[in-house]
Motif scaffolding. Structure first.
Motif, mmCIF file in Angstrom:
data_model
loop_
_atom_site.group_PDB
_atom_site.id
_atom_site.type_symbol
_atom_site.label_atom_id
_atom_site.label_comp_id
_atom_site.label_asym_id
_atom_site.label_seq_id
_atom_site.Cartn_x
_atom_site.Cartn_y
_atom_site.Cartn_z
ATOM 1 N N LYS A 234 0.742 -1.439 -0.145
ATOM 2 C CA LYS A 234 0.007 -0.174 0.065
ATOM 3 C C LYS A 234 0.997 1.334 0.138
ATOM 4 O O LYS A 234 0.461 2.232 -0.489
ATOM 5 C CB LYS A 234 -0.978 -0.137 1.215
ATOM 6 C CG LYS A 234 -1.620 -1.343 1.400
ATOM 7 C CD LYS A 234 -3.352 -0.953 1.274
ATOM 8 C CE LYS A 234 -4.275 -1.998 1.469
ATOM 9 N NZ LYS A 234 -4.349 -2.741 0.329
ATOM 10 N N TRP A 236 3.646 1.578 -1.467
ATOM 11 C CA TRP A 236 4.324 1.467 -3.003
ATOM 12 C C TRP A 236 3.089 2.084 -3.701
ATOM 13 O O TRP A 236 3.420 2.969 -4.558
ATOM 14 C CB TRP A 236 4.619 0.043 -3.166
ATOM 15 C CG TRP A 236 5.290 0.171 -4.676
ATOM 16 C CD1 TRP A 236 4.939 -0.123 -5.884
ATOM 17 C CD2 TRP A 236 6.725 0.683 -5.090
ATOM 18 N NE1 TRP A 236 5.724 0.052 -6.896
ATOM 19 C CE2 TRP A 236 7.164 0.532 -6.430
ATOM 20 C CE3 TRP A 236 7.576 1.165 -4.276
ATOM 21 C CZ2 TRP A 236 8.155 1.006 -6.995
ATOM 22 C CZ3 TRP A 236 8.691 1.699 -4.713
ATOM 23 C CH2 TRP A 236 9.029 1.327 -6.069
ATOM 24 N N GLU A 237 1.989 1.644 -3.628
ATOM 25 C CA GLU A 237 0.795 2.323 -4.444
ATOM 26 C C GLU A 237 0.508 3.531 -4.064
ATOM 27 O O GLU A 237 0.177 4.268 -5.170
ATOM 28 C CB GLU A 237 -0.643 1.289 -4.189
ATOM 29 C CG GLU A 237 -0.519 0.131 -4.509
ATOM 30 C CD GLU A 237 -1.548 -0.928 -3.886
ATOM 31 O OE1 GLU A 237 -2.461 -0.356 -3.237
ATOM 32 O OE2 GLU A 237 -1.406 -2.161 -4.200
ATOM 33 N N MET A 238 0.804 4.006 -2.857
ATOM 34 C CA MET A 238 0.414 5.458 -2.471
ATOM 35 C C MET A 238 1.607 6.368 -3.190
ATOM 36 O O MET A 238 1.319 7.242 -3.762
ATOM 37 C CB MET A 238 0.846 5.455 -0.932
ATOM 38 C CG MET A 238 0.784 7.106 -0.531
ATOM 39 S SD MET A 238 1.006 7.273 1.494
ATOM 40 C CE MET A 238 2.590 6.693 1.698
ATOM 41 N N GLN A 240 3.105 5.715 -5.964
ATOM 42 C CA GLN A 240 2.860 5.500 -7.163
ATOM 43 C C GLN A 240 1.863 6.603 -7.761
ATOM 44 O O GLN A 240 1.751 7.417 -8.726
ATOM 45 C CB GLN A 240 2.418 4.271 -7.805
ATOM 46 C CG GLN A 240 3.300 3.228 -7.762
ATOM 47 C CD GLN A 240 4.675 3.378 -8.342
ATOM 48 O OE1 GLN A 240 4.690 3.577 -9.621
ATOM 49 N NE2 GLN A 240 5.758 3.084 -7.476
ATOM 50 N N GLU A 241 0.821 6.645 -6.884
ATOM 51 C CA GLU A 241 -0.405 7.487 -6.993
ATOM 52 C C GLU A 241 0.091 9.025 -6.810
ATOM 53 O O GLU A 241 -0.217 9.911 -7.490
ATOM 54 C CB GLU A 241 -1.610 7.390 -5.711
ATOM 55 C CG GLU A 241 -2.646 6.639 -6.362
ATOM 56 C CD GLU A 241 -3.707 6.494 -5.463
ATOM 57 O OE1 GLU A 241 -4.271 7.450 -4.856
ATOM 58 O OE2 GLU A 241 -3.826 5.263 -5.132
ATOM 59 N N ILE A 242 1.140 9.289 -5.860
ATOM 60 C CA ILE A 242 1.500 10.671 -5.431
ATOM 61 C C ILE A 242 2.220 11.489 -6.902
ATOM 62 O O ILE A 242 2.337 12.277 -7.191
ATOM 63 C CB ILE A 242 2.431 10.851 -4.148
ATOM 64 C CG1 ILE A 242 1.079 10.589 -2.969
ATOM 65 C CG2 ILE A 242 2.732 12.232 -3.882
ATOM 66 C CD1 ILE A 242 1.928 10.472 -1.505
ATOM 67 N N GLU A 243 3.233 10.360 -7.212
ATOM 68 C CA GLU A 243 4.031 10.395 -8.507
ATOM 69 C C GLU A 243 5.043 11.404 -8.520
ATOM 70 O O GLU A 243 6.170 10.934 -8.718
ATOM 71 C CB GLU A 243 2.789 10.934 -9.593
ATOM 72 C CG GLU A 243 3.396 10.206 -10.920
ATOM 73 C CD GLU A 243 2.534 10.792 -11.989
ATOM 74 O OE1 GLU A 243 1.144 11.308 -11.702
ATOM 75 O OE2 GLU A 243 3.021 11.248 -13.054
ATOM 76 N N ASN A 247 3.443 16.938 -5.428
ATOM 77 C CA ASN A 247 1.910 16.424 -5.201
ATOM 78 C C ASN A 247 1.759 15.983 -4.017
ATOM 79 O O ASN A 247 0.622 15.908 -3.485
ATOM 80 C CB ASN A 247 1.468 15.403 -6.201
ATOM 81 C CG ASN A 247 1.439 15.817 -7.619
ATOM 82 O OD1 ASN A 247 1.513 16.937 -7.776
ATOM 83 N ND2 ASN A 247 1.498 14.736 -8.513
ATOM 84 N N TRP A 251 -1.917 15.685 -1.676
ATOM 85 C CA TRP A 251 -2.415 14.243 -1.532
ATOM 86 C C TRP A 251 -2.588 13.707 -0.131
ATOM 87 O O TRP A 251 -3.752 13.250 0.255
ATOM 88 C CB TRP A 251 -1.401 13.317 -2.243
ATOM 89 C CG TRP A 251 -1.902 11.860 -2.579
ATOM 90 C CD1 TRP A 251 -2.410 11.541 -3.792
ATOM 91 C CD2 TRP A 251 -1.810 10.754 -1.674
ATOM 92 N NE1 TRP A 251 -2.857 10.009 -3.507
ATOM 93 C CE2 TRP A 251 -2.580 9.808 -2.290
ATOM 94 C CE3 TRP A 251 -1.490 10.603 -0.243
ATOM 95 C CZ2 TRP A 251 -2.756 8.401 -1.629
ATOM 96 C CZ3 TRP A 251 -1.701 9.231 0.309
ATOM 97 C CH2 TRP A 251 -2.288 8.248 -0.319
ATOM 98 N N ARG A 255 -6.090 12.864 2.115
ATOM 99 C CA ARG A 255 -6.264 11.548 2.557
ATOM 100 C C ARG A 255 -6.707 11.623 4.245
ATOM 101 O O ARG A 255 -7.536 10.933 4.647
ATOM 102 C CB ARG A 255 -4.952 10.910 2.443
ATOM 103 C CG ARG A 255 -4.828 9.421 3.149
ATOM 104 C CD ARG A 255 -4.731 8.462 2.196
ATOM 105 N NE ARG A 255 -4.807 7.135 2.729
ATOM 106 C CZ ARG A 255 -5.039 6.175 2.132
ATOM 107 N NH1 ARG A 255 -5.365 6.216 0.772
ATOM 108 N NH2 ARG A 255 -4.948 4.950 2.807
#
Ligand code: COA
Length: 386
Positions: A234, A236-238, A240-243, A247, A251, A255
């Motif tokens: 999770k 890692w996914e966070m 990737q989403e923040i990029e 950002n 972000w 949350r």
């Protein structure tokens, strides 16, 4: 202090234990000690900062199981023993090759352990069973990973260490020294951690004198949750989403405004930075893509600021999962296998605790405080029918 006493207040039938058993001591252990205020983790007397990277993981595993650091002969014998137990049984292979490709790898591991446990085992074979379990976790996971990717299965090599062999079976390449060292240190850092939820599960289950496979299945099921071992994917996914670093602040604010937790932050015991996180951050700096590392450090700084403003009395720093995600990804572990790789490390701790529990066992059987209604009566209409 005897079992089931709180370090702060005694648990009694008149004052129920704190929610989540926070602060309650449920066992005496000689395996690991956490100093939550000082930010220290000790395995059998040795600070993990001193162990990680200075002693190969097999030496740390021996320390956890046997109680002292191995001499050279003990080290070689233990390492050889681990290497020789890596091959998985035919029925486990059949399962791995028929498991749904969309399954969570940790669930696959849990079921594979159940299959391993179909053969009878007893208390006297605990060491042999323990060796089978810890040595075969990486084989099971890489067999499943390569099957679902329709790649050729790579058999384990018993001349490689625990970390190098895992990467080799997953990727088909013997890792370079930097990657081997990173995963080896990760295994050391994650191998044990006091009475965490999965270790507690393993101890509760084995305390009924069931078999070791059942206890490990309990532990794996407990590790799977996002409040325990399920966080690094999770994180890692966070990221990737923040990029991009710019950002991060918006972000994270969104949350928190939605009352959602930021993965990889906070810990029940540590009131300061998790000591494992410090070492993992260094390993991430050495191994991860520099852009991802820069993004992660920005997210760390921003999240700390926001969490501190929201919870001034409760320090919420990065926990072990935050930088683990960068280290695991850098050495070639697929994102959905982060938690099962955590299990490869923690299994050594689970088995050390199972052995300790069995050496001085009493079944865990706490009380609960009934808070529901009393003196209800079955309605007449039901009585008449029966
Ligand atoms: N993000 C946002 N808020 C957090 C938080 C996080 N990561 N961790 C804790 N908090 C907040 C809680 O919302 C709670 O706020 P409240 O008092 O206003 O209700 C407060 O801090 C205390 O949290 P609590 O759930 O009591 O802490 P805990 O000791 O039970 O939980 C964790 C510890 C690790 C489960 C928790 O910090 C968490 O959920 N972290 C995110 C998941 C994670 O990283 N898991 C890996 C664990 S190694």
């Amino acid at each position: 202090m005897t079992s089931c006493q709180s370090s702060e207040n005694l648990a009694s039938p008149w004052s129920p234990a704190p929610k989540g058993l926070e602060g309650v001591v449920v066992a005496n252990t000689m395996i690991s000690k956490i100093d939550g205020k000082g930010g220290k983790l000790v395995y059998r007397g040795y600070d993990i900062q001193d162990l990680a990277g200075n002693i190969p993981f097999e030496g740390v595993a021996f320390l956890l199981w046997v109680g002292h650091l191995p001499n050279p002969l003990e080290f070689d014998t233990f390492k050889k023993n681990l290497g020789e137990h890596r091959n998985i049984a035919a029925d486990v292979k059949i399962f791995l090759e028929s498991a749904p490709h969309e399954a969570v790898p940790l669930s696959v591991l849990r079921t594979a352990v159940s299959i391993m446990g179909l053969r009878p085992s007893d208390k006297d074979s605990i060491l042999e069973d323990g060796l089978n379990l810890v040595s075969q976790f990486p084989t099971i996971l890489s067999h499943y990973q390569r099957t679902r990717n329709e790649e050729e299965i790579i058999a384990p090599r018993n001349d490689l260490g625990h970390a190098a062999n895992y990467i080799y079976m997953l990727t088909g390449e013997v890792p370079n020294k930097k990657h081997e060292h990173a995963l080896d240190s990760y295994f050391t850092l994650l191998a044990d951690h006091g009475m965490n939820a999965s270790t507690f599960s393993a101890r509760v289950t084995i305390s009924t004198l069931t078999d070791i496979y059942s206890a490990i299945v309990s532990a794996i099921g407990t590790l799977k949750g996002p409040l325990h071992g399920g966080a690094p994917s999770k994180v890692w996914e966070m990221l990737q989403e923040i990029e991009k670093p710019e950002n991060a602040s918006a972000w994270l604010k969104e949350r928190l405004a939605n009352n959602e937790r930021i993965m990889g932050f906070g810990h029940r015991i540590y009131k300061t930075e998790d000591p494992r996180s410090k070492i993992l951050k260094e390993l991430a700096k050495e191994n991860a893509d520099p852009d991802i590392f820069a993004l992660a450090t920005t997210v760390e700084t921003e999240a700390r600021k926001l969490l501190q403003a929201e919870h001034p009395a409760r320090p919420l720093d990065t926990n072990v999962e935050f930088y683990s995600s960068l280290v695991l990804s850098a050495v070639g572990i697929p994102t959905d296998m982060f938690t099962s790789t955590f299990a490869c490390a923690r299994a050594f701790g689970w088995i050390a605790h199972i052995m300790e529990q069995l050496a001085d066992n009493r079944v865990f059987r706490p009380n609960s405080e009934y808070v529901g209604p009393l003196d209800l009566r079955v309605p007449e209409a039901w009585r008449a029918k029966n």
